[in-house]
Write a protein that holds these residues in place. Structure first.
Motif, PDB file in Angstrom:
ATOM      1  N   GLU A  99     -13.550  -6.312  49.201  1.00  0.00           N
ATOM      2  CA  GLU A  99     -14.544  -7.663  50.806  1.00  0.00           C
ATOM      3  C   GLU A  99     -14.547  -6.136  52.035  1.00  0.00           C
ATOM      4  O   GLU A  99     -13.374  -5.666  51.743  1.00  0.00           O
ATOM      5  N   ASN A 100     -16.131  -6.184  51.890  1.00  0.00           N
ATOM      6  CA  ASN A 100     -15.593  -4.602  52.648  1.00  0.00           C
ATOM      7  C   ASN A 100     -16.456  -5.201  53.871  1.00  0.00           C
ATOM      8  O   ASN A 100     -17.394  -5.691  53.739  1.00  0.00           O
ATOM      9  N   VAL A 101     -15.705  -5.438  55.293  1.00  0.00           N
ATOM     10  CA  VAL A 101     -16.428  -5.977  56.184  1.00  0.00           C
ATOM     11  C   VAL A 101     -15.932  -4.886  57.406  1.00  0.00           C
ATOM     12  O   VAL A 101     -14.550  -4.456  57.773  1.00  0.00           O
ATOM     13  N   TRP A 102     -16.988  -4.427  57.557  1.00  0.00           N
ATOM     14  CA  TRP A 102     -16.723  -3.088  58.912  1.00  0.00           C
ATOM     15  C   TRP A 102     -15.843  -3.503  60.151  1.00  0.00           C
ATOM     16  O   TRP A 102     -16.360  -4.419  60.740  1.00  0.00           O
ATOM     17  N   VAL A 103     -14.171  -2.682  60.630  1.00  0.00           N
ATOM     18  CA  VAL A 103     -14.103  -2.931  61.730  1.00  0.00           C
ATOM     19  C   VAL A 103     -15.998  -2.498  63.107  1.00  0.00           C
ATOM     20  O   VAL A 103     -15.925  -1.951  63.154  1.00  0.00           O
ATOM     21  N   GLU A 104     -15.740  -3.769  63.584  1.00  0.00           N
ATOM     22  CA  GLU A 104     -16.915  -3.744  64.939  1.00  0.00           C
ATOM     23  C   GLU A 104     -17.233  -2.516  65.047  1.00  0.00           C
ATOM     24  O   GLU A 104     -16.059  -1.746  66.065  1.00  0.00           O
ATOM     25  N   GLY A 105     -18.162  -1.540  64.798  1.00  0.00           N
ATOM     26  CA  GLY A 105     -19.340  -1.076  65.178  1.00  0.00           C
ATOM     27  C   GLY A 105     -18.262   0.267  65.175  1.00  0.00           C
ATOM     28  O   GLY A 105     -19.282   2.036  65.464  1.00  0.00           O
ATOM     29  N   VAL A 106     -17.600   0.520  63.969  1.00  0.00           N
ATOM     30  CA  VAL A 106     -16.717   1.785  63.392  1.00  0.00           C
ATOM     31  C   VAL A 106     -18.343   2.368  62.431  1.00  0.00           C
ATOM     32  O   VAL A 106     -17.774   4.036  62.435  1.00  0.00           O
ATOM     33  N   ASP A 107     -19.471   1.597  61.487  1.00  0.00           N
ATOM     34  CA  ASP A 107     -19.919   2.027  61.710  1.00  0.00           C
ATOM     35  C   ASP A 107     -20.922   2.730  62.281  1.00  0.00           C
ATOM     36  O   ASP A 107     -21.666   4.269  61.417  1.00  0.00           O
ATOM     37  N   GLN A 108     -21.232   3.020  63.646  1.00  0.00           N
ATOM     38  CA  GLN A 108     -22.285   3.270  64.175  1.00  0.00           C
ATOM     39  C   GLN A 108     -21.073   4.422  64.831  1.00  0.00           C
ATOM     40  O   GLN A 108     -21.622   5.940  65.335  1.00  0.00           O
ATOM     41  N   THR A 109     -19.801   4.294  64.894  1.00  0.00           N
ATOM     42  CA  THR A 109     -18.962   5.654  65.243  1.00  0.00           C
ATOM     43  C   THR A 109     -19.249   7.197  63.651  1.00  0.00           C
ATOM     44  O   THR A 109     -19.516   7.943  64.138  1.00  0.00           O
ATOM     45  N   VAL A 110     -19.054   6.718  63.066  1.00  0.00           N
ATOM     46  CA  VAL A 110     -19.487   7.293  61.671  1.00  0.00           C
ATOM     47  C   VAL A 110     -21.151   8.162  61.670  1.00  0.00           C
ATOM     48  O   VAL A 110     -21.128   9.112  61.269  1.00  0.00           O
ATOM     49  N   LYS A 111     -21.640   7.093  61.305  1.00  0.00           N
ATOM     50  CA  LYS A 111     -23.578   7.994  61.882  1.00  0.00           C
ATOM     51  C   LYS A 111     -23.198   8.855  63.314  1.00  0.00           C
ATOM     52  O   LYS A 111     -23.664   9.741  62.463  1.00  0.00           O
ATOM     53  N   ALA A 112     -22.472   8.718  64.415  1.00  0.00           N
ATOM     54  CA  ALA A 112     -22.376   9.243  65.549  1.00  0.00           C
ATOM     55  C   ALA A 112     -21.721  10.704  64.751  1.00  0.00           C
ATOM     56  O   ALA A 112     -22.200  11.735  65.287  1.00  0.00           O
ATOM     57  N   LEU A 113     -20.689  10.546  64.896  1.00  0.00           N
ATOM     58  CA  LEU A 113     -19.858  11.507  64.228  1.00  0.00           C
ATOM     59  C   LEU A 113     -20.819  12.298  63.700  1.00  0.00           C
ATOM     60  O   LEU A 113     -20.858  13.970  63.123  1.00  0.00           O
ATOM     61  N   HIS A 114     -21.781  11.941  61.589  1.00  0.00           N
ATOM     62  CA  HIS A 114     -22.484  12.940  61.355  1.00  0.00           C
ATOM     63  C   HIS A 114     -23.511  13.599  62.314  1.00  0.00           C
ATOM     64  O   HIS A 114     -24.008  14.217  61.568  1.00  0.00           O
ATOM     65  N   GLN A 115     -23.820  12.344  62.418  1.00  0.00           N
ATOM     66  CA  GLN A 115     -25.755  13.212  64.243  1.00  0.00           C
ATOM     67  C   GLN A 115     -24.669  14.049  64.472  1.00  0.00           C
ATOM     68  O   GLN A 115     -25.407  15.952  64.880  1.00  0.00           O
ATOM     69  N   GLN A 116     -23.424  14.476  65.262  1.00  0.00           N
ATOM     70  CA  GLN A 116     -23.487  15.950  66.015  1.00  0.00           C
ATOM     71  C   GLN A 116     -22.818  16.876  64.779  1.00  0.00           C
ATOM     72  O   GLN A 116     -22.204  17.578  65.895  1.00  0.00           O
ATOM     73  N   GLY A 117     -22.403  16.700  63.842  1.00  0.00           N
ATOM     74  CA  GLY A 117     -22.177  17.691  62.478  1.00  0.00           C
ATOM     75  C   GLY A 117     -21.052  17.911  62.595  1.00  0.00           C
ATOM     76  O   GLY A 117     -20.798  18.614  61.784  1.00  0.00           O
ATOM     77  N   TYR A 118     -20.228  17.405  63.023  1.00  0.00           N
ATOM     78  CA  TYR A 118     -18.600  16.482  61.878  1.00  0.00           C
ATOM     79  C   TYR A 118     -18.654  16.802  60.531  1.00  0.00           C
ATOM     80  O   TYR A 118     -19.869  15.544  60.446  1.00  0.00           O
ATOM     81  N   LYS A 119     -17.954  16.924  59.611  1.00  0.00           N
ATOM     82  CA  LYS A 119     -17.635  16.959  58.153  1.00  0.00           C
ATOM     83  C   LYS A 119     -16.733  16.030  58.030  1.00  0.00           C
ATOM     84  O   LYS A 119     -16.176  15.780  58.463  1.00  0.00           O
ATOM     85  N   LEU A 120     -16.898  14.890  57.851  1.00  0.00           N
ATOM     86  CA  LEU A 120     -16.874  13.764  56.721  1.00  0.00           C
ATOM     87  C   LEU A 120     -16.110  13.138  55.374  1.00  0.00           C
ATOM     88  O   LEU A 120     -16.519  13.908  54.853  1.00  0.00           O
ATOM     89  N   GLY A 121     -15.087  12.138  55.710  1.00  0.00           N
ATOM     90  CA  GLY A 121     -13.835  12.412  54.874  1.00  0.00           C
ATOM     91  C   GLY A 121     -13.204  11.335  54.612  1.00  0.00           C
ATOM     92  O   GLY A 121     -12.993  10.473  55.823  1.00  0.00           O
ATOM     93  N   ILE A 122     -13.052  10.240  53.245  1.00  0.00           N
ATOM     94  CA  ILE A 122     -12.515   9.607  53.393  1.00  0.00           C
ATOM     95  C   ILE A 122     -10.945   9.727  52.290  1.00  0.00           C
ATOM     96  O   ILE A 122     -11.051  10.713  51.507  1.00  0.00           O
ATOM     97  N   VAL A 123      -9.853   9.213  52.941  1.00  0.00           N
ATOM     98  CA  VAL A 123      -9.052   9.454  52.025  1.00  0.00           C
ATOM     99  C   VAL A 123      -7.999   7.935  52.172  1.00  0.00           C
ATOM    100  O   VAL A 123      -7.112   7.724  52.845  1.00  0.00           O
ATOM    101  N   THR A 124      -8.243   7.208  50.675  1.00  0.00           N
ATOM    102  CA  THR A 124      -8.015   6.312  50.393  1.00  0.00           C
ATOM    103  C   THR A 124      -6.671   5.137  49.118  1.00  0.00           C
ATOM    104  O   THR A 124      -6.695   7.113  48.292  1.00  0.00           O
ATOM    105  N   SER A 125      -6.534   4.673  49.773  1.00  0.00           N
ATOM    106  CA  SER A 125      -5.443   4.390  48.556  1.00  0.00           C
ATOM    107  C   SER A 125      -5.689   3.253  47.194  1.00  0.00           C
ATOM    108  O   SER A 125      -5.137   3.656  46.090  1.00  0.00           O
ATOM    109  N   ASP A 126      -7.051   3.315  47.421  1.00  0.00           N
ATOM    110  CA  ASP A 126      -7.860   2.459  46.450  1.00  0.00           C
ATOM    111  C   ASP A 126      -8.287   3.355  45.347  1.00  0.00           C
ATOM    112  O   ASP A 126      -8.057   5.298  45.256  1.00  0.00           O
ATOM    113  N   THR A 127      -8.969   2.412  44.406  1.00  0.00           N
ATOM    114  CA  THR A 127      -9.375   3.449  43.394  1.00  0.00           C
ATOM    115  C   THR A 127     -10.711   3.659  43.170  1.00  0.00           C
ATOM    116  O   THR A 127     -11.436   3.682  44.944  1.00  0.00           O
TER     117      THR A 127
END
Length: 229
Positions: A99-127
């Motif tokens: 079930e994939n439901v964004w924490v409110e506003g975090v998807d836009q935060t990710v996009k803003a960080l990407h636009q500002q030039g930061y490199k982004l990653g995910i480190v998860t215990s999921d498969t």
């Protein structure tokens, strides 16, 4: 900071109830499998952090690694149950419907960080399968430069080796990396890897009191922008 690493469940998205269902089912199956060795089953549920069929925040079943959960099982059963627990856990994970439901506003935060030039990653215990489903369902592949999953990379948080795919494939100093997560293990990962910042958020399964090692404790990942600015 040049890189920002996010945990997924409880940080980017609301903690997936399907993980809770897996945890509850795993404990139920454990109680049946080792009933004769456990003794007081009601007390055993409480020791694992399950009350009224709900996993309580800050307990091993809420935020512990699989190794920590197995250790708790071993203590309750008075024997090594690792082989059974690993196999049963993997079966339940393979059957999971995420079930994939964004924490409110975090998807836009990710996009803003990407636009500002930061490199982004995910480190998860999921498969690997689970994180790919998340990226596909949310159409967010292009925003993350590295994706690390426990299953695919065979190391669990808080072992700093979990970040090996980042440091092996990119020219980056640990001091230039921030990790953002909702569990004490996320924060310990940052400290063990000597990252520049370890940031806790209160949108997941751990409580504020567990984040004694965090550099910042934030309501949500949205406030990462405030720190960086």
């Amino acid at each position: 900071m040049k890189w920002i690493l996010f945990d997924k469940d409880g940080t980017l998205i609301h903690f997936d109830r399907s993980w809770m269902k897996i945890g509850l089912q795993l404990v139920d199956d454990f109680m049946i499998q080792y009933e004769s060795a456990i003794g007081d089953v009601t007390e055993a549920y409480k020791r694992l952090g399950i009350v009224n069929n709900e996993i309580q925040q800050g307990t091993v079943m809420a935020s512990g690694s699989l190794d920590e959960i197995i250790n708790a099982f071993d203590n309750l059963a008075g024997q090594d149950v690792s082989s059974w627990a690993q196999q049963r856990s993997q079966t339940l994970v393979d059957q999971r419907v995420p079930e994939n439901v964004w924490v409110e506003g975090v998807d836009q935060t990710v996009k803003a960080l990407h636009q500002q030039g930061y490199k982004l990653g995910i480190v998860t215990s999921d498969t690997k399968k689970g994180v790919e489903q998340f990226l596909t369902d949310t159409n967010m592949h292009k925003y993350f430069d590295v994706v690390i999953s426990t299953e695919a990379n065979a190391v669990e948080k808080p072992n700093p080796e979990v970040l090996k795919p980042l440091f092996d494939n990119y020219d980056v100093d640990s001091i230039d990396v921030m990790i953002v997560g909702d569990t004490a293990n996320d924060i310990k990962t940052g400290k063990n890897a000597q990252l520049g910042l370890s940031v806790a958020v209160l949108t997941g399964v751990d409580i504020k009191e567990t984040f004694t090692e965090a550099d910042y404790i934030l309501p949500t990942a949205n406030q990462v922008l405030d720190i960086l600015n």
